[in-house]
Design a protein around this motif. Structure first.
Motif, PDB file in Angstrom:
ATOM      1  N   SER A 119       0.836  -1.205   0.000  1.00 57.21           N
ATOM      2  CA  SER A 119       0.000   0.000   0.000  1.00 57.21           C
ATOM      3  C   SER A 119       0.871   1.256   0.000  1.00 57.21           C
ATOM      4  CB  SER A 119      -0.925  -0.002   1.224  1.00 57.21           C
ATOM      5  OG  SER A 119      -1.789  -1.124   1.203  1.00 57.21           O
ATOM      6  N   ALA A 120       1.967   1.219   0.764  1.00 57.49           N
ATOM      7  CA  ALA A 120       2.878   2.362   0.786  1.00 57.49           C
ATOM      8  C   ALA A 120       3.590   2.522  -0.554  1.00 57.49           C
ATOM      9  CB  ALA A 120       3.897   2.189   1.915  1.00 57.49           C
ATOM     10  N   ALA A 121       3.999   1.411  -1.159  1.00 56.57           N
ATOM     11  CA  ALA A 121       4.675   1.463  -2.454  1.00 56.57           C
ATOM     12  C   ALA A 121       3.755   2.012  -3.536  1.00 56.57           C
ATOM     13  CB  ALA A 121       5.177   0.072  -2.837  1.00 56.57           C
ATOM     14  N   ALA A 122       2.461   1.712  -3.425  1.00 55.07           N
ATOM     15  CA  ALA A 122       1.507   2.238  -4.397  1.00 55.07           C
ATOM     16  C   ALA A 122       1.413   3.759  -4.305  1.00 55.07           C
ATOM     17  CB  ALA A 122       0.129   1.609  -4.177  1.00 55.07           C
ATOM     18  N   GLN A 123       1.510   4.284  -3.085  1.00 57.06           N
ATOM     19  CA  GLN A 123       1.421   5.734  -2.895  1.00 57.06           C
ATOM     20  C   GLN A 123       2.709   6.454  -3.269  1.00 57.06           C
ATOM     21  OE1 GLN A 123      -0.050   7.049   0.908  1.00 57.06           O
ATOM     22  NE2 GLN A 123      -1.768   5.631   0.927  1.00 57.06           N
ATOM     23  N   ARG A 124       3.864   5.862  -2.926  1.00 56.50           N
ATOM     24  CA  ARG A 124       5.145   6.540  -3.154  1.00 56.50           C
ATOM     25  C   ARG A 124       6.163   5.565  -3.756  1.00 56.50           C
ATOM     26  NH1 ARG A 124       6.537  11.232  -0.583  1.00 56.50           N
ATOM     27  NH2 ARG A 124       8.341  11.043  -1.982  1.00 56.50           N
ATOM     28  N   PRO A 125       5.960   5.170  -5.007  1.00 57.89           N
ATOM     29  CA  PRO A 125       6.917   4.248  -5.628  1.00 57.89           C
ATOM     30  C   PRO A 125       8.321   4.826  -5.730  1.00 57.89           C
ATOM     31  CG  PRO A 125       5.401   5.154  -7.268  1.00 57.89           C
ATOM     32  CD  PRO A 125       4.866   5.536  -5.923  1.00 57.89           C
ATOM     33  N   ASP A 126       8.430   6.148  -5.703  1.00 59.06           N
ATOM     34  CA  ASP A 126       9.739   6.784  -5.801  1.00 59.06           C
ATOM     35  C   ASP A 126      10.618   6.527  -4.586  1.00 59.06           C
ATOM     36  OD1 ASP A 126       7.620   8.524  -4.638  1.00 59.06           O
ATOM     37  OD2 ASP A 126       9.303   9.858  -4.196  1.00 59.06           O
ATOM     38  N   LEU A 127      10.034   6.017  -3.498  1.00 61.03           N
ATOM     39  CA  LEU A 127      10.789   5.763  -2.275  1.00 61.03           C
ATOM     40  C   LEU A 127      11.212   4.301  -2.131  1.00 61.03           C
ATOM     41  CD1 LEU A 127       8.605   7.817   0.246  1.00 61.03           C
ATOM     42  CD2 LEU A 127      10.781   8.521  -0.787  1.00 61.03           C
ATOM     43  N   VAL A 128      10.741   3.433  -3.025  1.00 60.05           N
ATOM     44  CA  VAL A 128      10.893   1.984  -2.843  1.00 60.05           C
ATOM     45  C   VAL A 128      11.774   1.396  -3.945  1.00 60.05           C
ATOM     46  CG1 VAL A 128       9.682  -0.227  -2.680  1.00 60.05           C
ATOM     47  CG2 VAL A 128       8.635   1.847  -1.728  1.00 60.05           C
ATOM     48  N   ALA A 129      12.839   0.689  -3.536  1.00 59.87           N
ATOM     49  CA  ALA A 129      13.714   0.012  -4.506  1.00 59.87           C
ATOM     50  C   ALA A 129      13.070  -1.268  -5.012  1.00 59.87           C
ATOM     51  CB  ALA A 129      15.063  -0.290  -3.860  1.00 59.87           C
ATOM     52  N   THR A 130      12.643  -2.118  -4.093  1.00 59.75           N
ATOM     53  CA  THR A 130      11.955  -3.376  -4.412  1.00 59.75           C
ATOM     54  C   THR A 130      11.072  -3.738  -3.228  1.00 59.75           C
ATOM     55  OG1 THR A 130      13.769  -4.214  -5.800  1.00 59.75           O
ATOM     56  CG2 THR A 130      12.229  -5.844  -4.944  1.00 59.75           C
ATOM     57  N   LEU A 131       9.905  -4.274  -3.504  1.00 55.83           N
ATOM     58  CA  LEU A 131       9.024  -4.820  -2.470  1.00 55.83           C
ATOM     59  C   LEU A 131       9.146  -6.335  -2.477  1.00 55.83           C
ATOM     60  CD1 LEU A 131       6.654  -4.699  -0.401  1.00 55.83           C
ATOM     61  CD2 LEU A 131       5.104  -4.827  -2.375  1.00 55.83           C
ATOM     62  N   VAL A 132       9.575  -6.898  -1.352  1.00 57.11           N
ATOM     63  CA  VAL A 132       9.606  -8.351  -1.162  1.00 57.11           C
ATOM     64  C   VAL A 132       8.436  -8.688  -0.248  1.00 57.11           C
ATOM     65  CG1 VAL A 132      10.957 -10.330  -0.399  1.00 57.11           C
ATOM     66  CG2 VAL A 132      12.110  -8.341  -1.420  1.00 57.11           C
ATOM     67  N   ALA A 133       7.428  -9.329  -0.812  1.00 57.72           N
ATOM     68  CA  ALA A 133       6.168  -9.590  -0.101  1.00 57.72           C
ATOM     69  C   ALA A 133       6.113 -11.069   0.277  1.00 57.72           C
ATOM     70  CB  ALA A 133       4.981  -9.210  -0.973  1.00 57.72           C
ATOM     71  N   VAL A 134       6.248 -11.360   1.565  1.00 55.52           N
ATOM     72  CA  VAL A 134       6.327 -12.733   2.055  1.00 55.52           C
ATOM     73  C   VAL A 134       4.977 -13.145   2.633  1.00 55.52           C
ATOM     74  CG1 VAL A 134       7.548 -14.316   3.601  1.00 55.52           C
ATOM     75  CG2 VAL A 134       8.754 -12.349   2.610  1.00 55.52           C
ATOM     76  N   GLY A 135       4.339 -14.157   2.030  1.00 56.84           N
ATOM     77  CA  GLY A 135       3.044 -14.631   2.538  1.00 56.84           C
ATOM     78  C   GLY A 135       2.037 -13.508   2.639  1.00 56.84           C
ATOM     79  N   MET A 136       1.970 -12.671   1.617  1.00 56.11           N
ATOM     80  CA  MET A 136       1.161 -11.451   1.679  1.00 56.11           C
ATOM     81  C   MET A 136      -0.329 -11.756   1.825  1.00 56.11           C
ATOM     82  SD  MET A 136       1.330  -8.079  -0.737  1.00 56.11           S
ATOM     83  CE  MET A 136       1.277  -8.933  -2.304  1.00 56.11           C
ATOM     84  N   ASP A 137      -1.000 -10.974   2.678  1.00 62.96           N
ATOM     85  CA  ASP A 137      -2.450 -11.034   2.783  1.00 62.96           C
ATOM     86  C   ASP A 137      -3.032 -10.323   1.566  1.00 62.96           C
ATOM     87  OD1 ASP A 137      -2.687 -12.427   5.212  1.00 62.96           O
ATOM     88  OD2 ASP A 137      -2.273 -10.610   6.343  1.00 62.96           O
ATOM     89  N   ILE A 138      -3.724 -11.070   0.718  1.00 61.22           N
ATOM     90  CA  ILE A 138      -4.189 -10.580  -0.569  1.00 61.22           C
ATOM     91  C   ILE A 138      -5.702 -10.598  -0.670  1.00 61.22           C
ATOM     92  CG2 ILE A 138      -4.222 -11.092  -3.054  1.00 61.22           C
ATOM     93  CD1 ILE A 138      -1.358 -12.278  -2.633  1.00 61.22           C
TER      94      ILE A 138
END
Length: 332
Positions: A119-138
């Motif tokens: 959710s944070a990466a969706a708002q500010r992708p300019d701040l995120v190098a890579t999102l590693v999502a482990v067992g994400m609640d989807i």
């Protein structure tokens, strides 16, 4: 560690806490966002350091979020717990980390923590190098139904009358109270759906031991942390049950690596596969951990560490190739 500090930060009108650990301030920053809802992260520094040794390659940020751990010290810091608020906190922290260290931050989020990170990466992708999502609640509905059906079927197969009785008493999802949710999770855990080889009681004992042994928690912190888990769960369960990331987060303009345990019974692999297929992202991949359930980073730590090292190396190569690498400020 050349960097090993415990710090209070003022976020969204609350006082929250981070532990910053690393061998070299010029390394990229890795923010760890804990699973839950309601579980702390700072207490995991010793175990993560032993199992994963990430501090040699990253400046690692262990964060007790709003409603968790040390961040429960003031009564007013226990209010306003929601996915929106926690996402806003994450964006603030990512901005803070960029200002302090330079460059984008890698995020490793676990379960609900992965959802917050996305959710944070969706708002500010300019701040995120890579999102590693482990067992994400989807998919909250699929997760609840899958975990309940798994636990009830396993109870019947094993002839566990107590489990059958308790699961039938709460009935099928949605489970919107802490008692219902805990009953479902307890039996899904006991039957191997959360961490292979662990039970709900053994995980609870491990949590308590990590809090007591950590130098970062007083006796009062430990009590607040354990009580806060229930309160934070109660605040977030309705949102968790209604979650549908395919609808609310169809696009992420950052590289996404989804990590999924084959035996995960609380964040179903089918939902991860569907989301990985439909998600629009700058790059994406789904990595299966065949010997893990919901906690691949703890069940197969060597493989998880190698994955993060590969993501770091790829990011550094891309920075060099594109000429967009930013020198980091060497601040402790």
């Amino acid at each position: 560690m050349t960097i090993d500090t415990l710090e209070a930060i003022q976020v969204g009108g609350t006082t929250q806490w981070i532990r910053v650990r690393g061998a070299d301030a010029s390394n990229p920053v890795l923010l760890l966002i804990q699973q839950g809802p309601g579980l702390p992260m700072i207490n995991e520094a010793r175990r993560f350091g032993h199992l994963l040794g990430l501090e040699q390659a990253f400046t690692v940020i262990y964060w007790d979020q709003r409603g968790c751990g040390r961040s429960l010290r003031r009564r007013r810091d226990r209010a306003g717990i929601s996915l929106e608020a926690m996402t806003g906190d994450t964006v603030w922290l990512l901005d803070f980390l960029q200002d302090r260290f330079g460059g984008k931050t890698y995020i490793a989020g676990f379960s609900f923590g992965a959802t917050i990170g996305a959710s944070a990466a969706a708002q500010r992708p300019d701040l995120v190098a890579t999102l590693v999502a482990v067992g994400m609640d989807i998919d909250g509905a699929a997760a609840g139904t899958g975990a309940y059906d798994f636990a009830l079927a396993a109870a019947r197969q094993r002839g566990n009358r107590r489990a059958i009785r308790q699961l039938q008493a709460i009935g099928p999802p949605p489970h919107l109270t802490s008692k219902q949710f805990t009953t479902r999770v307890r039996w899904a855990t006991n039957f191997g759906g959360v961490t292979t080889g662990e039970t709900y009681a053994s995980l609870a004992r491990g949590l308590l031991a990590s809090l007591v042994r950590s130098p970062d928690y007083s006796a009062a912190d430990v009590i607040r942390t354990l009580r806060g888990i229930t309160a934070t769960q109660a605040a977030l369960l309705p949102e968790l049950a209604a979650m549908d990331l395919a609808r609310t987060l169809p696009r992420l303009d950052v590289p996404v690596v989804m990590v999924q345990g084959r035996h995960d019974q609380v964040a179903p692999g089918e939902a991860a596969q569907r989301y990985a297929s439909s998600l629009q992202a700058s790059s994406k991949r789904l990595v299966w951990f065949d010997s893990s359930a919901h906690t691949p980073h703890l069940e197969e730590p060597g493989k998880f560490r190698d994955l993060l090292m590969g993501i770091r190396e790829l990011g550094m190569r891309q920075d060099v190739t594109s000429g967009n690498g930013q020198p980091r400020q060497k601040q402790p």
